[in-house]
Write a protein that holds these residues in place. Sequence first.
Motif, PDB file in Angstrom:
ATOM      1  N   LEU A  77       0.857  -1.185   0.000  1.00 46.71           N
ATOM      2  CA  LEU A  77       0.000   0.000   0.000  1.00 46.71           C
ATOM      3  C   LEU A  77       0.890   1.230   0.000  1.00 46.71           C
ATOM      4  O   LEU A  77       1.747   1.375   0.867  1.00 46.71           O
ATOM      5  CB  LEU A  77      -0.895   0.003   1.248  1.00 46.71           C
ATOM      6  CG  LEU A  77      -1.684   1.274   1.553  1.00 46.71           C
ATOM      7  CD1 LEU A  77      -2.633   1.647   0.427  1.00 46.71           C
ATOM      8  CD2 LEU A  77      -2.439   1.119   2.864  1.00 46.71           C
ATOM      9  N   ILE A  78       0.709   2.072  -1.008  1.00 46.20           N
ATOM     10  CA  ILE A  78       1.410   3.355  -1.034  1.00 46.20           C
ATOM     11  C   ILE A  78       0.349   4.440  -0.914  1.00 46.20           C
ATOM     12  O   ILE A  78      -0.554   4.530  -1.737  1.00 46.20           O
ATOM     13  CB  ILE A  78       2.235   3.539  -2.320  1.00 46.20           C
ATOM     14  CG1 ILE A  78       3.303   2.441  -2.424  1.00 46.20           C
ATOM     15  CG2 ILE A  78       2.873   4.933  -2.343  1.00 46.20           C
ATOM     16  CD1 ILE A  78       4.146   2.489  -3.687  1.00 46.20           C
ATOM     17  N   ILE A  79       0.455   5.211   0.156  1.00 42.86           N
ATOM     18  CA  ILE A  79      -0.470   6.328   0.371  1.00 42.86           C
ATOM     19  C   ILE A  79       0.229   7.554  -0.189  1.00 42.86           C
ATOM     20  O   ILE A  79       1.156   8.083   0.413  1.00 42.86           O
ATOM     21  CB  ILE A  79      -0.822   6.487   1.850  1.00 42.86           C
ATOM     22  CG1 ILE A  79      -1.428   5.187   2.391  1.00 42.86           C
ATOM     23  CG2 ILE A  79      -1.791   7.660   2.033  1.00 42.86           C
ATOM     24  CD1 ILE A  79      -1.636   5.172   3.892  1.00 42.86           C
ATOM     25  N   ALA A  80      -0.199   7.964  -1.376  1.00 41.71           N
ATOM     26  CA  ALA A  80       0.478   9.025  -2.118  1.00 41.71           C
ATOM     27  C   ALA A  80      -0.358  10.295  -2.148  1.00 41.71           C
ATOM     28  O   ALA A  80      -1.584  10.243  -2.255  1.00 41.71           O
ATOM     29  CB  ALA A  80       0.745   8.563  -3.551  1.00 41.71           C
ATOM     30  N   SER A  81       0.315  11.415  -2.087  1.00 47.44           N
ATOM     31  CA  SER A  81      -0.351  12.702  -2.276  1.00 47.44           C
ATOM     32  C   SER A  81      -0.989  12.717  -3.658  1.00 47.44           C
ATOM     33  O   SER A  81      -0.409  12.230  -4.628  1.00 47.44           O
ATOM     34  CB  SER A  81       0.681  13.829  -2.167  1.00 47.44           C
ATOM     35  OG  SER A  81       0.147  15.029  -2.683  1.00 47.44           O
ATOM     36  N   GLY A  82      -2.170  13.315  -3.744  1.00 47.63           N
ATOM     37  CA  GLY A  82      -2.847  13.436  -5.032  1.00 47.63           C
ATOM     38  C   GLY A  82      -2.053  14.224  -6.057  1.00 47.63           C
ATOM     39  O   GLY A  82      -2.306  14.129  -7.249  1.00 47.63           O
ATOM     40  N   ALA A  83      -1.055  14.982  -5.595  1.00 50.88           N
ATOM     41  CA  ALA A  83      -0.220  15.770  -6.505  1.00 50.88           C
ATOM     42  C   ALA A  83       1.011  14.986  -6.978  1.00 50.88           C
ATOM     43  O   ALA A  83       1.803  15.518  -7.748  1.00 50.88           O
ATOM     44  CB  ALA A  83       0.226  17.056  -5.813  1.00 50.88           C
ATOM     45  N   THR A 140       3.136  -0.791   4.183  1.00 50.41           N
ATOM     46  CA  THR A 140       2.657   0.522   3.766  1.00 50.41           C
ATOM     47  C   THR A 140       3.781   1.551   3.718  1.00 50.41           C
ATOM     48  O   THR A 140       4.640   1.581   4.594  1.00 50.41           O
ATOM     49  CB  THR A 140       1.563   1.017   4.743  1.00 50.41           C
ATOM     50  OG1 THR A 140       0.493   0.052   4.768  1.00 50.41           O
ATOM     51  CG2 THR A 140       1.004   2.364   4.334  1.00 50.41           C
ATOM     52  N   VAL A 141       3.720   2.396   2.687  1.00 55.53           N
ATOM     53  CA  VAL A 141       4.600   3.553   2.557  1.00 55.53           C
ATOM     54  C   VAL A 141       3.689   4.778   2.494  1.00 55.53           C
ATOM     55  O   VAL A 141       2.703   4.788   1.757  1.00 55.53           O
ATOM     56  CB  VAL A 141       5.467   3.468   1.275  1.00 55.53           C
ATOM     57  CG1 VAL A 141       6.298   4.733   1.095  1.00 55.53           C
ATOM     58  CG2 VAL A 141       6.362   2.231   1.306  1.00 55.53           C
ATOM     59  N   VAL A 142       4.024   5.808   3.281  1.00 56.49           N
ATOM     60  CA  VAL A 142       3.229   7.035   3.313  1.00 56.49           C
ATOM     61  C   VAL A 142       4.078   8.172   2.732  1.00 56.49           C
ATOM     62  O   VAL A 142       5.181   8.437   3.200  1.00 56.49           O
ATOM     63  CB  VAL A 142       2.780   7.388   4.749  1.00 56.49           C
ATOM     64  CG1 VAL A 142       1.919   8.647   4.748  1.00 56.49           C
ATOM     65  CG2 VAL A 142       2.028   6.222   5.385  1.00 56.49           C
ATOM     66  N   ASP A 143       3.552   8.817   1.708  1.00 51.68           N
ATOM     67  CA  ASP A 143       4.226   9.912   1.009  1.00 51.68           C
ATOM     68  C   ASP A 143       4.506  11.082   1.956  1.00 51.68           C
ATOM     69  O   ASP A 143       3.587  11.645   2.557  1.00 51.68           O
ATOM     70  CB  ASP A 143       3.321  10.374  -0.144  1.00 51.68           C
ATOM     71  CG  ASP A 143       3.950  11.379  -1.084  1.00 51.68           C
ATOM     72  OD1 ASP A 143       5.060  11.877  -0.795  1.00 51.68           O
ATOM     73  OD2 ASP A 143       3.317  11.656  -2.118  1.00 51.68           O
ATOM     74  N   ARG A 144       5.784  11.436   2.070  1.00 53.62           N
ATOM     75  CA  ARG A 144       6.183  12.549   2.957  1.00 53.62           C
ATOM     76  C   ARG A 144       5.541  13.883   2.561  1.00 53.62           C
ATOM     77  O   ARG A 144       5.399  14.769   3.405  1.00 53.62           O
ATOM     78  CB  ARG A 144       7.698  12.729   2.949  1.00 53.62           C
ATOM     79  CG  ARG A 144       8.439  11.736   3.766  1.00 53.62           C
ATOM     80  CD  ARG A 144       9.898  12.176   3.887  1.00 53.62           C
ATOM     81  NE  ARG A 144      10.738  11.105   4.337  1.00 53.62           N
ATOM     82  CZ  ARG A 144      10.904  10.765   5.609  1.00 53.62           C
ATOM     83  NH1 ARG A 144      10.265  11.416   6.536  1.00 53.62           N
ATOM     84  NH2 ARG A 144      11.697   9.764   5.938  1.00 53.62           N
ATOM     85  N   ARG A 182       0.962   6.590  11.898  1.00 48.74           N
ATOM     86  CA  ARG A 182       0.667   5.837  13.125  1.00 48.74           C
ATOM     87  C   ARG A 182      -0.341   4.715  12.896  1.00 48.74           C
ATOM     88  O   ARG A 182      -0.107   3.572  13.282  1.00 48.74           O
ATOM     89  CB  ARG A 182       0.138   6.778  14.221  1.00 48.74           C
ATOM     90  CG  ARG A 182      -0.193   6.045  15.525  1.00 48.74           C
ATOM     91  CD  ARG A 182      -0.795   6.963  16.575  1.00 48.74           C
ATOM     92  NE  ARG A 182      -2.108   7.493  16.245  1.00 48.74           N
ATOM     93  CZ  ARG A 182      -3.254   6.815  16.362  1.00 48.74           C
ATOM     94  NH1 ARG A 182      -3.269   5.565  16.773  1.00 48.74           N
ATOM     95  NH2 ARG A 182      -4.397   7.401  16.058  1.00 48.74           N
ATOM     96  N   ILE A 183      -1.469   5.010  12.273  1.00 47.40           N
ATOM     97  CA  ILE A 183      -2.528   3.996  12.164  1.00 47.40           C
ATOM     98  C   ILE A 183      -2.187   2.905  11.155  1.00 47.40           C
ATOM     99  O   ILE A 183      -2.725   1.808  11.243  1.00 47.40           O
ATOM    100  CB  ILE A 183      -3.916   4.622  11.866  1.00 47.40           C
ATOM    101  CG1 ILE A 183      -3.981   5.266  10.486  1.00 47.40           C
ATOM    102  CG2 ILE A 183      -4.319   5.579  12.991  1.00 47.40           C
ATOM    103  CD1 ILE A 183      -5.359   5.835  10.117  1.00 47.40           C
ATOM    104  N   THR A 184      -1.299   3.192  10.206  1.00 42.65           N
ATOM    105  CA  THR A 184      -0.918   2.173   9.223  1.00 42.65           C
ATOM    106  C   THR A 184       0.364   1.443   9.598  1.00 42.65           C
ATOM    107  O   THR A 184       0.659   0.401   9.022  1.00 42.65           O
ATOM    108  CB  THR A 184      -0.710   2.794   7.821  1.00 42.65           C
ATOM    109  OG1 THR A 184       0.382   3.714   7.871  1.00 42.65           O
ATOM    110  CG2 THR A 184      -1.964   3.470   7.307  1.00 42.65           C
ATOM    111  N   GLY A 185       1.122   1.998  10.533  1.00 41.92           N
ATOM    112  CA  GLY A 185       2.447   1.436  10.810  1.00 41.92           C
ATOM    113  C   GLY A 185       3.358   1.604   9.613  1.00 41.92           C
ATOM    114  O   GLY A 185       4.301   0.850   9.406  1.00 41.92           O
ATOM    115  N   GLY A 186       3.064   2.622   8.807  1.00 45.27           N
ATOM    116  CA  GLY A 186       3.760   2.829   7.541  1.00 45.27           C
ATOM    117  C   GLY A 186       5.128   3.473   7.660  1.00 45.27           C
ATOM    118  O   GLY A 186       5.471   4.059   8.683  1.00 45.27           O
TER     119      GLY A 186
END
Length: 156
Positions: A59-65, A112-116, A144-148
């Motif tokens: 799961l990659i949580i990426a900024s819409g930009a 999971t990876v969360v976009d900085r 926090r909630i994803t442990g990403g």
Amino acid sequence: MSNATDTFTAHLRDLDAAGSVVEFEAELPTAAAAAERLGCELGAIANSLIFTADDEPLLIIASGAHRVDTKHVARLLGVRKIRRATPEFVLEVTGQPVGGVGPVGHPRPIRTVVDRMLADFPEVWAGAGAKHAMFPTSFDELVRITGGLAAEVEKP
């Protein structure tokens, strides 16, 4: 609320997340449509995108930009290849449809990876398990909630 958003709301409560699910009358099919409807910047939309990384869900949580640079992220994670998942695979591993995938609420934990870049916004909006629902959160809360892993998802 629909069954899907009720279930998602329960996951948020279990994780002590601050935001509440907001349901819209129509689907929000793109980050641009969501940003327009919410009156926020495109970069404040947190897209939950499912990929396969060496055949495991990612799961990659990426900024819409941002557009995810899969080669960059593969190097970062030490995997050979990252590919966009099929809609069937997305539904199987998340229990949520493409276009409505949230960062949590999946049957099993997903790497999971969360976009900085999302840290640039005090409030970001993420999918809530259905194509017509989102919830407000923050970069820190997403991590926090994803442990990403917080990381750049575009090649610097």
